[in-house]
Design a protein around this motif. Structure first.
Motif, PDB file in Angstrom:
ATOM      1  N   ILE A  46       0.837  -1.208   0.000  1.00  0.00           N
ATOM      2  CA  ILE A  46       0.000   0.000   0.000  1.00  0.00           C
ATOM      3  C   ILE A  46       0.864   1.248   0.000  1.00  0.00           C
ATOM      4  O   ILE A  46       0.552   2.238  -0.649  1.00  0.00           O
ATOM      5  CB  ILE A  46      -0.945  -0.007   1.224  1.00  0.00           C
ATOM      6  CG1 ILE A  46      -1.996  -1.090   1.038  1.00  0.00           C
ATOM      7  CG2 ILE A  46      -1.595   1.348   1.433  1.00  0.00           C
ATOM      8  CD1 ILE A  46      -2.933  -1.255   2.211  1.00  0.00           C
ATOM      9  N   GLN A  47       2.011   1.165   0.720  1.00  0.00           N
ATOM     10  CA  GLN A  47       2.840   2.361   0.841  1.00  0.00           C
ATOM     11  C   GLN A  47       3.964   2.410  -0.182  1.00  0.00           C
ATOM     12  O   GLN A  47       4.861   3.231  -0.060  1.00  0.00           O
ATOM     13  CB  GLN A  47       3.384   2.452   2.274  1.00  0.00           C
ATOM     14  CG  GLN A  47       2.231   2.572   3.273  1.00  0.00           C
ATOM     15  CD  GLN A  47       2.660   2.590   4.710  1.00  0.00           C
ATOM     16  OE1 GLN A  47       3.787   2.250   5.026  1.00  0.00           O
ATOM     17  NE2 GLN A  47       1.737   2.979   5.593  1.00  0.00           N
TER      18      GLN A  47
ATOM     19  N   TYR B 130       2.694   8.491  -0.163  1.00  0.00           N
ATOM     20  CA  TYR B 130       2.477   7.365  -1.076  1.00  0.00           C
ATOM     21  C   TYR B 130       1.084   7.365  -1.712  1.00  0.00           C
ATOM     22  O   TYR B 130       0.723   6.445  -2.417  1.00  0.00           O
ATOM     23  CB  TYR B 130       2.720   6.042  -0.340  1.00  0.00           C
ATOM     24  CG  TYR B 130       1.909   5.874   0.937  1.00  0.00           C
ATOM     25  CD1 TYR B 130       0.590   5.432   0.878  1.00  0.00           C
ATOM     26  CD2 TYR B 130       2.462   6.174   2.185  1.00  0.00           C
ATOM     27  CE1 TYR B 130      -0.153   5.290   2.021  1.00  0.00           C
ATOM     28  CE2 TYR B 130       1.705   6.045   3.344  1.00  0.00           C
ATOM     29  CZ  TYR B 130       0.411   5.597   3.261  1.00  0.00           C
ATOM     30  OH  TYR B 130      -0.335   5.470   4.394  1.00  0.00           O
ATOM     31  N   GLY B 131       0.293   8.405  -1.447  1.00  0.00           N
ATOM     32  CA  GLY B 131      -1.065   8.448  -1.987  1.00  0.00           C
ATOM     33  C   GLY B 131      -1.072   8.415  -3.509  1.00  0.00           C
ATOM     34  O   GLY B 131      -0.225   9.026  -4.163  1.00  0.00           O
ATOM     35  N   VAL B 132      -2.034   7.696  -4.065  1.00  0.00           N
ATOM     36  CA  VAL B 132      -2.060   7.490  -5.509  1.00  0.00           C
ATOM     37  C   VAL B 132      -2.376   8.797  -6.240  1.00  0.00           C
ATOM     38  O   VAL B 132      -1.953   8.995  -7.383  1.00  0.00           O
ATOM     39  CB  VAL B 132      -3.054   6.355  -5.870  1.00  0.00           C
ATOM     40  CG1 VAL B 132      -4.472   6.763  -5.606  1.00  0.00           C
ATOM     41  CG2 VAL B 132      -2.880   5.921  -7.309  1.00  0.00           C
ATOM     42  N   LEU B 133      -3.054   9.741  -5.580  1.00  0.00           N
ATOM     43  CA  LEU B 133      -3.366  11.014  -6.232  1.00  0.00           C
ATOM     44  C   LEU B 133      -2.081  11.783  -6.548  1.00  0.00           C
ATOM     45  O   LEU B 133      -1.862  12.213  -7.689  1.00  0.00           O
ATOM     46  CB  LEU B 133      -4.274  11.859  -5.331  1.00  0.00           C
ATOM     47  CG  LEU B 133      -4.602  13.258  -5.852  1.00  0.00           C
ATOM     48  CD1 LEU B 133      -5.358  13.192  -7.171  1.00  0.00           C
ATOM     49  CD2 LEU B 133      -5.407  14.055  -4.828  1.00  0.00           C
ATOM     50  N   ASN B 134      -1.210  11.927  -5.540  1.00  0.00           N
ATOM     51  CA  ASN B 134       0.034  12.657  -5.781  1.00  0.00           C
ATOM     52  C   ASN B 134       0.951  11.919  -6.732  1.00  0.00           C
ATOM     53  O   ASN B 134       1.707  12.529  -7.477  1.00  0.00           O
ATOM     54  CB  ASN B 134       0.746  12.940  -4.453  1.00  0.00           C
ATOM     55  CG  ASN B 134       0.177  14.185  -3.784  1.00  0.00           C
ATOM     56  OD1 ASN B 134      -0.756  14.784  -4.312  1.00  0.00           O
ATOM     57  ND2 ASN B 134       0.741  14.548  -2.644  1.00  0.00           N
ATOM     58  N   SER B 146       0.729  18.148   0.465  1.00  0.00           N
ATOM     59  CA  SER B 146       0.377  17.212   1.521  1.00  0.00           C
ATOM     60  C   SER B 146      -1.084  17.483   1.910  1.00  0.00           C
ATOM     61  O   SER B 146      -1.375  18.321   2.741  1.00  0.00           O
ATOM     62  CB  SER B 146       1.307  17.430   2.713  1.00  0.00           C
ATOM     63  OG  SER B 146       0.903  16.625   3.766  1.00  0.00           O
ATOM     64  N   TRP B 147      -1.998  16.781   1.223  1.00  0.00           N
ATOM     65  CA  TRP B 147      -3.418  17.128   1.246  1.00  0.00           C
ATOM     66  C   TRP B 147      -4.018  17.159   2.649  1.00  0.00           C
ATOM     67  O   TRP B 147      -4.869  17.986   2.937  1.00  0.00           O
ATOM     68  CB  TRP B 147      -4.212  16.126   0.407  1.00  0.00           C
ATOM     69  CG  TRP B 147      -3.926  16.241  -1.049  1.00  0.00           C
ATOM     70  CD1 TRP B 147      -3.041  15.507  -1.777  1.00  0.00           C
ATOM     71  CD2 TRP B 147      -4.527  17.159  -1.971  1.00  0.00           C
ATOM     72  NE1 TRP B 147      -3.048  15.914  -3.086  1.00  0.00           N
ATOM     73  CE2 TRP B 147      -3.948  16.919  -3.233  1.00  0.00           C
ATOM     74  CE3 TRP B 147      -5.479  18.166  -1.837  1.00  0.00           C
ATOM     75  CZ2 TRP B 147      -4.305  17.649  -4.369  1.00  0.00           C
ATOM     76  CZ3 TRP B 147      -5.836  18.880  -2.970  1.00  0.00           C
ATOM     77  CH2 TRP B 147      -5.255  18.627  -4.217  1.00  0.00           C
TER      78      TRP B 147
END
Lengths: 280, 293
Positions: A46-47, B130-134, B146-147
């Motif tokens: 996930i990360q 690690y967010g998929v949006l960024n 950094s939302w």
């Protein structure tokens, strides 16, 4: 323009429509697909940067960990009990009151209706503190009946059912009365069966709202095992360091599943119910 | 009318449970909150009359001002969901469009998903590291913010979530409105040589104004009651909260975290006043741009 030209024009512009709609549906469904993927992924996956589109190995253990590490099952049953209690309560009470306002005459009818409807537009925060104090004085804090109690009375539901009963022809009730039914028997045996579409609309709206309700149950519950899922998931932030995001995703998935399944199975009814109540 | 003679005391059996419930759990609390807003809660739960003091504190409170601004920004962004829904709903309304039912289901899913559950998903999608949006923005060469931890971006993140959740509901209301537009209007217009875009602008949009009006009222009122997404997406202990909070969060915080019930009651009355004024304003304004014919 010949009809063939017109057909081609339609096909051509429907292609544009499909492109727009597919792009739209992708945005609407992506979080669900991503959630599904994450619910079966390990924390490292996930990360990871860049992201993996598929988990290398399905982590079924995420799901069993939900039950071991979170009070998920307790909270699930609280959600079910609260939703059932509020929905059944509203169906019975709102249809009774709505029927009386639609069909019966009695003293203070106009005044009582006006008082009930006066709270329709009032934001729920305005009642919240005194409601809390009432539940506290009944000794119902941190209990299922405490979460349910205020929500079985509804001005909106009463209004909705009143409007619905007004559309039902009065001949049926007249016939029942001539057959010797008293008003309660007429209501229970003759009117309610005809009112099924209205009752279903009210039930759907109440189920959706009760399952999702956050502020009220957040305020009246304090121990995790007495919280409904909506509150349980929202107050998980303290766990974040210790529980893998995959486990959280598995919990979130299972928490939304009942309502999503209900919706997909009953889609037409749900849409009708919301449109009916929305357009009153 | 016919029923009068036979009714007797039956109506009371039908009405009193709801009426008494509404009096006890809604009407009395409403009056109690109005009264409490003029009192101060003591450390041991007692309260003393302080006149308009809570209201003068409220007006001078920078947090209240910030919460109102946040709420306006949030509502403005969620209102963008209405034109988007008009576009999608009218495309779905085309005769003979294949897969309309599937599209409808997909568009509606966010509305029926448990908000606090789907907010957890969005929290990971928005994650700054690690967010998929960024990561997607990174592919486009944009260095995403950094939302969840920067105040204005956090507010925008909450609003985009609200927008995403609102579209399905908007589309249901609009679909009902579209059903009411007679097909002959479009036939007549296309015989006159009007293009699809012209038809959309001169038939669909004007005849949808009652639905659009209804949606803008409902969206604005819901916007001013923002709480769930804010609480669930950002988390109540998030350090950005003082800068992103809504009026309802402020109310919750004062009443149940700070135990300042008198002040919280004044915040609740403020919410009531704002929502009431908005509703009134919109209903007066509607005559100018809504066509009901």
């Amino acid at each position: 323009m010949t009809s063939r030209d017109q057909r081609q024009q339609r096909l051509g512009s429907n292609r544009v429509a499909h492109v727009v709609l597919i792009l739209g549906s992708l945005v609407m469904t992506f979080p669900f697909l991503w959630q599904l993927k994450m619910a079966f992924s390990s924390q490292a996956e996930i990360q990871s940067v860049p992201p993996d589109l598929f988990p290398s190995k399905l982590q079924w253990s995420n799901f069993s960990e939900v039950f071991q590490r979170l009070p998920f099952l307790d909270q699930f049953w609280v959600s079910v009990a609260v939703t059932a209690g509020r929905t059944i309560g509203q169906l019975v009470l709102c249809s009774m009151a709505g029927y009386a306002f639609a069909r019966m005459s009695f003293r203070f009818k106009g005044l009582m209706l006006a008082l009930i409807l006066s709270i329709l537009m009032v934001p729920s925060q305005v009642y919240l503190i005194p409601q809390y104090q009432i539940i506290q004085s009944l000794g119902w804090l941190d209990s299922i009946q405490g979460i349910i109690a205020p929500g079985i009375f509804s001005a909106f539901g009463t209004f909705l059912m009143m409007q619905f009963f007004r559309t039902i022809p009065a001949e049926l009730e007249e016939a029942a009365r001539l057959d010797g039914c008293n008003p309660w028997q007429t209501f229970w045996k003759v009117v309610l069966p005809v009112a099924r579409p209205g009752l279903i609309s009210l039930a759907i709206i109440t189920v959706l709202a009760s399952w999702a309700d956050l502020l009220w149950p957040l305020v009246v519950t304090s121990s995790p095992e007495n919280m409904p899922l909506s509150v349980g998931l929202a107050t998980l932030s303290g766990y974040q360091g210790t529980i893998s995001p995959g486990v959280l995703m598995a919990a979130a998935l299972m928490a939304m599943a009942p309502v999503l399944i209900l919706f997909v199975v009953l889609q037409r009814r749900v849409v009708e119910g919301i449109a009916f109540s929305g357009l009153k | 009318m016919k029923a009068r003679r036979a009714d007797g005391s039956w109506p009371w059996l039908f009405v009193l449970p709801t009426f008494l419930g509404v009096v006890v759990f809604y009407l009395w609390p409403l009056l109690k909150t109005l009264y409490d807003s003029f009192t101060e809660t003591g450390p041991f739960g007692g309260s003393t009359w302080v006149g308009a003091e809570n209201y003068s504190t409220l007006i001078a409170d920078g947090e209240v001002y910030r919460a109102v601004v946040n709420t306006v920004v949030y509502t403005a962004i969620v209102l963008l969901g209405i034109p988007l829904a008009v576009l999608f709903a009218s495309l779905l309304n085309r005769p003979g469009l294949r897969g309309a039912m599937i599209y409808r289901t997909l568009f509606f899913l966010p509305y029926v998903a448990l908000p606090t559950a789907i907010s957890l998903v969005w929290r990971i999608i928005y994650n700054g590291e690690y967010g998929v949006l960024n990561q997607a923005l990174g592919v486009l060469g944009i260095d995403g913010p950094s939302w969840i931890t920067e105040p204005w971006f956090a507010l925008i993140a909450v609003a985009l979530l609200g927008l995403w959740m609102s579209i399905g509901f908007n589309m249901i209301v609009l679909a009902a409105g579209l059903k009411g537009i007679p097909g002959e209007l479009y036939e007549a217009a296309s015989l006159d040589g009007a293009s699809r875009v012209q038809q959309f602008r001169s038939i669909t949009v004007p005849l949808l104004t009652p639905s659009i009006f209804f949606l803008s009222v409902v969206t604005t009122i819901a916007g001013f009651q923002l709480f769930d997404q804010l609480f669930a997406l950002l988390g109540p202990t998030n350090p950005v909260m003082p800068k992103t909070q809504s009026l309802v969060f402020l109310f919750y915080d004062a009443a149940f975290v700070g135990n300042d019930r008198g002040y919280a009651a004044a915040v609740a009355v403020l919410i009531l006043a704002v929502v009431g004024l908005l509703t009134l304003f919109q209903f007066r304004f509607q005559r100018r741009w809504v066509s009901y014919d």
